[in-house]
Design an enzyme around this catalytic site. Structure first.
Site, PDB file in Angstrom:
ATOM      1  N   LYS A  83      70.635 -74.362  57.711  1.00 30.41           N
ATOM      2  CA  LYS A  83      70.733 -75.630  56.961  1.00 30.41           C
ATOM      3  C   LYS A  83      70.078 -76.745  57.761  1.00 30.41           C
ATOM      4  O   LYS A  83      69.913 -76.636  58.988  1.00 30.41           O
ATOM      5  CB  LYS A  83      72.195 -76.005  56.677  1.00 30.41           C
ATOM      6  CG  LYS A  83      73.099 -76.204  57.915  1.00 30.41           C
ATOM      7  CD  LYS A  83      73.060 -77.576  58.561  1.00 30.41           C
ATOM      8  CE  LYS A  83      73.980 -77.667  59.787  1.00 30.41           C
ATOM      9  NZ  LYS A  83      73.687 -78.808  60.659  1.00 30.41           N
ATOM     10  N   PRO A 122      67.551 -70.014  65.414  1.00 30.05           N
ATOM     11  CA  PRO A 122      67.813 -70.367  66.811  1.00 30.05           C
ATOM     12  C   PRO A 122      69.253 -70.877  66.980  1.00 30.05           C
ATOM     13  O   PRO A 122      69.816 -71.458  66.051  1.00 30.05           O
ATOM     14  CB  PRO A 122      66.818 -71.492  67.096  1.00 30.05           C
ATOM     15  CG  PRO A 122      65.808 -71.434  66.016  1.00 30.05           C
ATOM     16  CD  PRO A 122      66.454 -70.802  64.830  1.00 30.05           C
ATOM     17  N   VAL A 123      69.813 -70.648  68.175  1.00 28.21           N
ATOM     18  CA  VAL A 123      71.191 -71.093  68.452  1.00 28.21           C
ATOM     19  C   VAL A 123      71.177 -72.458  69.135  1.00 28.21           C
ATOM     20  O   VAL A 123      70.138 -72.884  69.650  1.00 28.21           O
ATOM     21  CB  VAL A 123      71.963 -70.062  69.309  1.00 28.21           C
ATOM     22  CG1 VAL A 123      72.054 -68.730  68.581  1.00 28.21           C
ATOM     23  CG2 VAL A 123      71.295 -69.884  70.668  1.00 28.21           C
ATOM     24  N   ALA A 140      71.076 -75.283  67.868  1.00 27.87           N
ATOM     25  CA  ALA A 140      69.876 -75.886  67.290  1.00 27.87           C
ATOM     26  C   ALA A 140      70.178 -76.885  66.174  1.00 27.87           C
ATOM     27  O   ALA A 140      69.265 -77.515  65.654  1.00 27.87           O
ATOM     28  CB  ALA A 140      68.966 -74.783  66.745  1.00 27.87           C
ATOM     29  N   GLY A 141      71.455 -77.015  65.779  1.00 29.55           N
ATOM     30  CA  GLY A 141      71.777 -77.929  64.676  1.00 29.55           C
ATOM     31  C   GLY A 141      71.397 -77.362  63.320  1.00 29.55           C
ATOM     32  O   GLY A 141      71.317 -78.084  62.323  1.00 29.55           O
ATOM     33  N   LEU A 142      71.171 -76.044  63.274  1.00 35.56           N
ATOM     34  CA  LEU A 142      70.757 -75.393  62.027  1.00 35.56           C
ATOM     35  C   LEU A 142      71.892 -74.596  61.385  1.00 35.56           C
ATOM     36  O   LEU A 142      71.689 -73.942  60.350  1.00 35.56           O
ATOM     37  CB  LEU A 142      69.552 -74.477  62.289  1.00 35.56           C
ATOM     38  CG  LEU A 142      68.274 -75.197  62.743  1.00 35.56           C
ATOM     39  CD1 LEU A 142      67.199 -74.188  63.132  1.00 35.56           C
ATOM     40  CD2 LEU A 142      67.748 -76.127  61.639  1.00 35.56           C
ATOM     41  N   GLY A 143      73.059 -74.613  61.997  1.00 36.97           N
ATOM     42  CA  GLY A 143      74.235 -73.984  61.391  1.00 36.97           C
ATOM     43  C   GLY A 143      74.214 -72.462  61.400  1.00 36.97           C
ATOM     44  O   GLY A 143      74.949 -71.841  60.631  1.00 36.97           O
ATOM     45  N   GLY A 202      75.356 -70.048  63.417  1.00 34.23           N
ATOM     46  CA  GLY A 202      76.650 -69.393  63.677  1.00 34.23           C
ATOM     47  C   GLY A 202      77.609 -69.573  62.509  1.00 34.23           C
ATOM     48  O   GLY A 202      78.312 -68.635  62.113  1.00 34.23           O
ATOM     49  N   SER A 203      77.616 -70.784  61.936  1.00 39.43           N
ATOM     50  CA  SER A 203      78.507 -71.064  60.801  1.00 39.43           C
ATOM     51  C   SER A 203      78.101 -70.256  59.575  1.00 39.43           C
ATOM     52  O   SER A 203      78.946 -69.748  58.833  1.00 39.43           O
ATOM     53  CB  SER A 203      78.458 -72.552  60.447  1.00 39.43           C
ATOM     54  OG  SER A 203      78.857 -73.325  61.554  1.00 39.43           O
ATOM     55  N   ASP A 210      81.434 -76.645  59.542  1.00 41.11           N
ATOM     56  CA  ASP A 210      80.452 -76.485  58.461  1.00 41.11           C
ATOM     57  C   ASP A 210      80.351 -75.048  57.928  1.00 41.11           C
ATOM     58  O   ASP A 210      79.391 -74.713  57.241  1.00 41.11           O
ATOM     59  CB  ASP A 210      79.082 -77.113  58.798  1.00 41.11           C
ATOM     60  CG  ASP A 210      78.535 -76.666  60.127  1.00 41.11           C
ATOM     61  OD1 ASP A 210      79.091 -75.712  60.689  1.00 41.11           O
ATOM     62  OD2 ASP A 210      77.566 -77.276  60.611  1.00 41.11           O
TER      63      ASP A 210
HETATM   64  O1  C5P Z   1      84.031 -77.460  63.999  1.00 40.35           O
HETATM   65  P1  C5P Z   1      83.094 -76.985  65.048  1.00 40.35           P
HETATM   66  O2  C5P Z   1      83.705 -75.925  65.926  1.00 40.35           O
HETATM   67  O3  C5P Z   1      81.764 -76.587  64.541  1.00 40.35           O
HETATM   68  O4  C5P Z   1      82.836 -78.240  65.979  1.00 40.35           O
HETATM   69  C1  C5P Z   1      82.317 -78.141  67.274  1.00 40.35           C
HETATM   70  C2  C5P Z   1      82.644 -79.416  68.029  1.00 40.35           C
HETATM   71  O5  C5P Z   1      81.910 -80.517  67.485  1.00 40.35           O
HETATM   72  C3  C5P Z   1      84.086 -79.844  67.938  1.00 40.35           C
HETATM   73  O6  C5P Z   1      84.862 -79.253  68.952  1.00 40.35           O
HETATM   74  C4  C5P Z   1      84.006 -81.344  68.105  1.00 40.35           C
HETATM   75  O7  C5P Z   1      83.880 -81.676  69.463  1.00 40.35           O
HETATM   76  C5  C5P Z   1      82.701 -81.697  67.444  1.00 40.35           C
HETATM   77  N1  C5P Z   1      82.856 -82.141  66.047  1.00 40.35           N
HETATM   78  C6  C5P Z   1      83.371 -83.390  65.793  1.00 40.35           C
HETATM   79  N2  C5P Z   1      83.503 -83.813  64.499  1.00 40.35           N
HETATM   80  C7  C5P Z   1      83.118 -83.038  63.476  1.00 40.35           C
HETATM   81  C8  C5P Z   1      82.579 -81.761  63.722  1.00 40.35           C
HETATM   82  C9  C5P Z   1      82.466 -81.339  65.017  1.00 40.35           C
HETATM   83  O8  C5P Z   1      83.717 -84.143  66.723  1.00 40.35           O
HETATM   84  N3  C5P Z   1      83.234 -83.490  62.233  1.00 40.35           N
END
Ligand code: C5P
Length: 305
Positions: free
Chosen positions: A21, A108-109, A111-114, A116-117, A150
């Site tokens: 994404k 890529p990991v 990477a802000g591309l989601g 793993g999610s 996400d």
């Molecule tokens: O939810 P996720 O495990 O992907 O989030 C990783 C880290 O990013 C969280 O531990 C938190 O530090 C930060 N985060 C946040 N606010 C969000 C999503 C993620 O602070 N809405």
């Protein structure tokens, strides 16, 4: 505990694609008491995929095979979101069924591309089918939100307006197919660190402009209203990101932005040919060290799904 329902014969094996994404818009509304941040974000699935192959395995056996094999511990074993999704499904349904999941990584990991999610969401969908659990999408949403902010988006893709910490997902149709060039620099960024470096400002955009632009399918307007509040903190952590954004800007796309918490930057193109032109220009101007080996930058031409 969620109910496990009975059905007809289970499938032996099948493969599902897990897309990446990008965020066309991301505003941080504030910090919450649970440590997360309240968001407004427009997420769009794009045509860059990991692949997950699901196969039956003897009861109790859960095998995750990485293809290609990786050294990164975050991708291996129990810390992998696919393994966590499988364990969560087992705990909640009480199923003892086994599975072998082969994960072929292309996204890529860090990477802000989601990636793993998306893998986690696809694991929920795939194992729900392999094990014939018959969990509804609403039931899967609850599990998704436990796995990551996400993950739920990837149950409701291809594009959505997401709020809460990202897990409240409202489908949002794009009036046009978008053509994008993704550039993943030769370094990743940690989501937690990027949120940690964020200086909350009082200026907040509500996203109404990007919503109208996407609904109308107006690419030029979408380009004008691209926004990511995390870009400032990512730049504070990695000042060289400015150079990577500059590489894209030099190709005069409709707009360019950091995706999610980075490190990927993307350019919005006018059409498919324009995306190919931008990618070729970026590839030509990559610093030599970024063209090969471990320091390789990755360039992808993709479109929205
Ligand atoms: O939810 P996720 O495990 O992907 O989030 C990783 C880290 O990013 C969280 O531990 C938190 O530090 C930060 N985060 C946040 N606010 C969000 C999503 C993620 O602070 N809405």
């Amino acid at each position: 505990m969620l109910r496990e329902r009975q059905g007809s014969g289970p499938p032996a094996a099948f493969t599902l694609k897990a897309p990446a994404k990008v965020n066309l818009f991301l505003e941080v509304m504030g910090r919450r008491s649970d440590g997360y941040h309240e968001l407004r974000t427009l997420m769009v699935a794009v045509g860059l995929f990991d692949r997950l192959e699901f196969a039956q395995a003897p009861p109790g056996k859960l095998a995750l095979v990485m293809n290609p094999p990786v050294a990164d511990r975050g991708l291996k074993g129990r810390r992998n979101l696919v393994a966590r999704a499988a364990e969560l499904l087992r705990r909640r349904t009480g199923t003892k069924a086994g599975a072998q999941v082969t994960l072929t990584k292309r996204i890529p990991v860090s990477a802000g591309l989601g990636g793993g999610s998306s893998d986690a969401a696809t694991a929920l969908i795939g194992l729900n089918r392999l094990w014939q659990l018959k969990l509804s999408r609403d039931e899967l949403d609850v599990l998704a939100a436990e796995l990551g902010s996400d993950v739920a988006f990837f149950l409701r893709k291809p594009s959505a307006w997401c709020t809460g910490r990202g897990e409240v997902v409202e489908p949002w149709a794009l009036g046009v197919r978008l053509h994008l060039v993704l550039v993943r620099p030769p370094f990743g960024l940690s989501t937690a660190e990027v949120y940690g470096a964020l200086q909350l400002s009082r200026k907040r955009l509500d996203g109404s402009k990007i919503k109208s632009a996407t609904a109308a399918g107006n690419v030029a307007a979408i380009g004008r209203h691209l926004h990511n509040r995390l870009q400032e903190s990512a730049l504070a952590l990695r000042p060289e990101l400015k150079k990577w954004l500059g590489l894209l800007a030099a190709q005069r796309p409709v707009g360019e932005l950091l995706s999610g918490s980075g490190s990927t930057v993307f350019a919005l193109a006018r059409d498919a040919a324009d995306a190919r032109r931008i990618a070729a220009g970026v590839r030509r101007s990559l610093p030599p060290v970024s063209r090969r080996g471990a320091n390789e930058a990755q360039v992808f031409v993709v479109r929205s799904m």
